[in-house]
Write a protein that holds these residues in place. Structure first.
Motif, PDB file in Angstrom:
ATOM      1  N   ILE A  92      -0.575  13.438  -1.055  1.00 52.42           N
ATOM      2  CA  ILE A  92      -0.607  12.283  -1.963  1.00 52.42           C
ATOM      3  C   ILE A  92       0.395  11.225  -1.521  1.00 52.42           C
ATOM      4  O   ILE A  92       0.070  10.038  -1.473  1.00 52.42           O
ATOM      5  CB  ILE A  92      -0.348  12.716  -3.421  1.00 52.42           C
ATOM      6  CG1 ILE A  92      -1.525  13.545  -3.930  1.00 52.42           C
ATOM      7  CG2 ILE A  92      -0.126  11.508  -4.310  1.00 52.42           C
ATOM      8  CD1 ILE A  92      -1.308  14.166  -5.279  1.00 52.42           C
ATOM      9  N   PHE A  93       1.615  11.650  -1.165  1.00 54.21           N
ATOM     10  CA  PHE A  93       2.634  10.677  -0.772  1.00 54.21           C
ATOM     11  C   PHE A  93       2.265   9.994   0.537  1.00 54.21           C
ATOM     12  O   PHE A  93       2.481   8.799   0.699  1.00 54.21           O
ATOM     13  CB  PHE A  93       4.009  11.343  -0.669  1.00 54.21           C
ATOM     14  CG  PHE A  93       4.489  11.863  -1.990  1.00 54.21           C
ATOM     15  CD1 PHE A  93       4.737  11.002  -3.046  1.00 54.21           C
ATOM     16  CD2 PHE A  93       4.655  13.208  -2.187  1.00 54.21           C
ATOM     17  CE1 PHE A  93       5.165  11.465  -4.269  1.00 54.21           C
ATOM     18  CE2 PHE A  93       5.084  13.685  -3.408  1.00 54.21           C
ATOM     19  CZ  PHE A  93       5.344  12.817  -4.457  1.00 54.21           C
ATOM     20  N   LEU A  94       1.697  10.736   1.449  1.00 55.18           N
ATOM     21  CA  LEU A  94       1.247  10.163   2.714  1.00 55.18           C
ATOM     22  C   LEU A  94       0.188   9.099   2.452  1.00 55.18           C
ATOM     23  O   LEU A  94       0.251   7.987   2.991  1.00 55.18           O
ATOM     24  CB  LEU A  94       0.686  11.254   3.619  1.00 55.18           C
ATOM     25  CG  LEU A  94       0.110  10.780   4.951  1.00 55.18           C
ATOM     26  CD1 LEU A  94       1.203  10.162   5.812  1.00 55.18           C
ATOM     27  CD2 LEU A  94      -0.536  11.943   5.663  1.00 55.18           C
ATOM     28  N   GLY A  95      -0.760   9.423   1.602  1.00 52.80           N
ATOM     29  CA  GLY A  95      -1.810   8.469   1.259  1.00 52.80           C
ATOM     30  C   GLY A  95      -1.270   7.218   0.592  1.00 52.80           C
ATOM     31  O   GLY A  95      -1.705   6.100   0.883  1.00 52.80           O
ATOM     32  N   ARG A  96      -0.302   7.410  -0.297  1.00 55.36           N
ATOM     33  CA  ARG A  96       0.310   6.247  -0.963  1.00 55.36           C
ATOM     34  C   ARG A  96       1.023   5.366   0.046  1.00 55.36           C
ATOM     35  O   ARG A  96       0.998   4.138  -0.052  1.00 55.36           O
ATOM     36  CB  ARG A  96       1.294   6.718  -2.033  1.00 55.36           C
ATOM     37  CG  ARG A  96       0.631   7.241  -3.271  1.00 55.36           C
ATOM     38  CD  ARG A  96       1.658   7.641  -4.288  1.00 55.36           C
ATOM     39  NE  ARG A  96       1.029   8.252  -5.441  1.00 55.36           N
ATOM     40  CZ  ARG A  96       1.666   8.945  -6.357  1.00 55.36           C
ATOM     41  NH1 ARG A  96       2.971   9.112  -6.263  1.00 55.36           N
ATOM     42  NH2 ARG A  96       1.023   9.470  -7.370  1.00 55.36           N
ATOM     43  N   ASN A  97       1.682   6.002   1.020  1.00 55.96           N
ATOM     44  CA  ASN A  97       2.389   5.233   2.043  1.00 55.96           C
ATOM     45  C   ASN A  97       1.413   4.434   2.898  1.00 55.96           C
ATOM     46  O   ASN A  97       1.687   3.280   3.234  1.00 55.96           O
ATOM     47  CB  ASN A  97       3.217   6.165   2.932  1.00 55.96           C
ATOM     48  CG  ASN A  97       4.353   6.808   2.187  1.00 55.96           C
ATOM     49  OD1 ASN A  97       4.769   6.338   1.143  1.00 55.96           O
ATOM     50  ND2 ASN A  97       4.855   7.904   2.712  1.00 55.96           N
ATOM     51  N   ILE A  98       0.305   5.040   3.241  1.00 53.20           N
ATOM     52  CA  ILE A  98      -0.716   4.333   4.023  1.00 53.20           C
ATOM     53  C   ILE A  98      -1.262   3.156   3.223  1.00 53.20           C
ATOM     54  O   ILE A  98      -1.366   2.038   3.726  1.00 53.20           O
ATOM     55  CB  ILE A  98      -1.850   5.287   4.434  1.00 53.20           C
ATOM     56  CG1 ILE A  98      -1.329   6.294   5.460  1.00 53.20           C
ATOM     57  CG2 ILE A  98      -3.051   4.513   4.989  1.00 53.20           C
ATOM     58  CD1 ILE A  98      -2.278   7.443   5.743  1.00 53.20           C
ATOM     59  N   SER A  99      -1.595   3.405   1.977  1.00 58.03           N
ATOM     60  CA  SER A  99      -2.122   2.353   1.114  1.00 58.03           C
ATOM     61  C   SER A  99      -1.114   1.214   0.959  1.00 58.03           C
ATOM     62  O   SER A  99      -1.467   0.035   1.058  1.00 58.03           O
ATOM     63  CB  SER A  99      -2.473   2.936  -0.258  1.00 58.03           C
ATOM     64  OG  SER A  99      -2.913   1.921  -1.122  1.00 58.03           O
ATOM     65  N   TYR A 100       0.133   1.579   0.726  1.00 54.35           N
ATOM     66  CA  TYR A 100       1.191   0.575   0.556  1.00 54.35           C
ATOM     67  C   TYR A 100       1.320  -0.288   1.810  1.00 54.35           C
ATOM     68  O   TYR A 100       1.341  -1.517   1.728  1.00 54.35           O
ATOM     69  CB  TYR A 100       2.521   1.249   0.222  1.00 54.35           C
ATOM     70  CG  TYR A 100       3.668   0.284   0.192  1.00 54.35           C
ATOM     71  CD1 TYR A 100       3.893  -0.519  -0.927  1.00 54.35           C
ATOM     72  CD2 TYR A 100       4.515   0.137   1.291  1.00 54.35           C
ATOM     73  CE1 TYR A 100       4.932  -1.431  -0.952  1.00 54.35           C
ATOM     74  CE2 TYR A 100       5.548  -0.777   1.274  1.00 54.35           C
ATOM     75  CZ  TYR A 100       5.759  -1.551   0.150  1.00 54.35           C
ATOM     76  OH  TYR A 100       6.780  -2.456   0.133  1.00 54.35           O
ATOM     77  N   GLU A 101       1.418   0.358   2.966  1.00 56.64           N
ATOM     78  CA  GLU A 101       1.589  -0.377   4.220  1.00 56.64           C
ATOM     79  C   GLU A 101       0.373  -1.255   4.516  1.00 56.64           C
ATOM     80  O   GLU A 101       0.508  -2.399   4.949  1.00 56.64           O
ATOM     81  CB  GLU A 101       1.839   0.590   5.374  1.00 56.64           C
ATOM     82  CG  GLU A 101       2.220  -0.087   6.654  1.00 56.64           C
ATOM     83  CD  GLU A 101       3.539  -0.835   6.588  1.00 56.64           C
ATOM     84  OE1 GLU A 101       3.667  -1.857   7.285  1.00 56.64           O
ATOM     85  OE2 GLU A 101       4.447  -0.426   5.838  1.00 56.64           O
TER      86      GLU A 101
END
Length: 82
Positions: free
Chosen positions: A2-11
């Motif tokens: 989940i955190f990895l996905g959020r980081n990708i989305s954020y970037e």
């Protein structure tokens, strides 16, 4: 994941990219990228992460270290909104 996905989305959003653009640049389907960003992809290969990181033009390790404080703040804000 989940955190990895959020980081990708954020970037991706920081760079003004749509999911469609990132999917095209990283040679992934929009559906798969969406699942990665939402943290529901069953398996995410190193190759897929490499393609995404190349498309976003940043190194994961350095980015995560530099943005750790910001990501923690972002995650807290997201948790409050749930």
């Amino acid at each position: 994941m989940i955190f990895l996905g959020r980081n990708i989305s954020y970037e991706r959003k920081q760079q003004g990219m749509t999911q469609e653009q990132l999917a095209e640049f990283s040679d992934l389907t929009v559906n798969y990228l969406s699942k990665i960003e939402r943290g529901i992809a069953k398996k995410v290969s190193a190759e897929s992460l490499y393609r995404i990181s190349q498309a976003l033009k940043f190194l994961w390790n350095l980015s995560l270290l530099k943005k750790k404080h910001h990501i923690n703040s972002l995650n807290k804000a997201l948790m409050k909104s749930c």
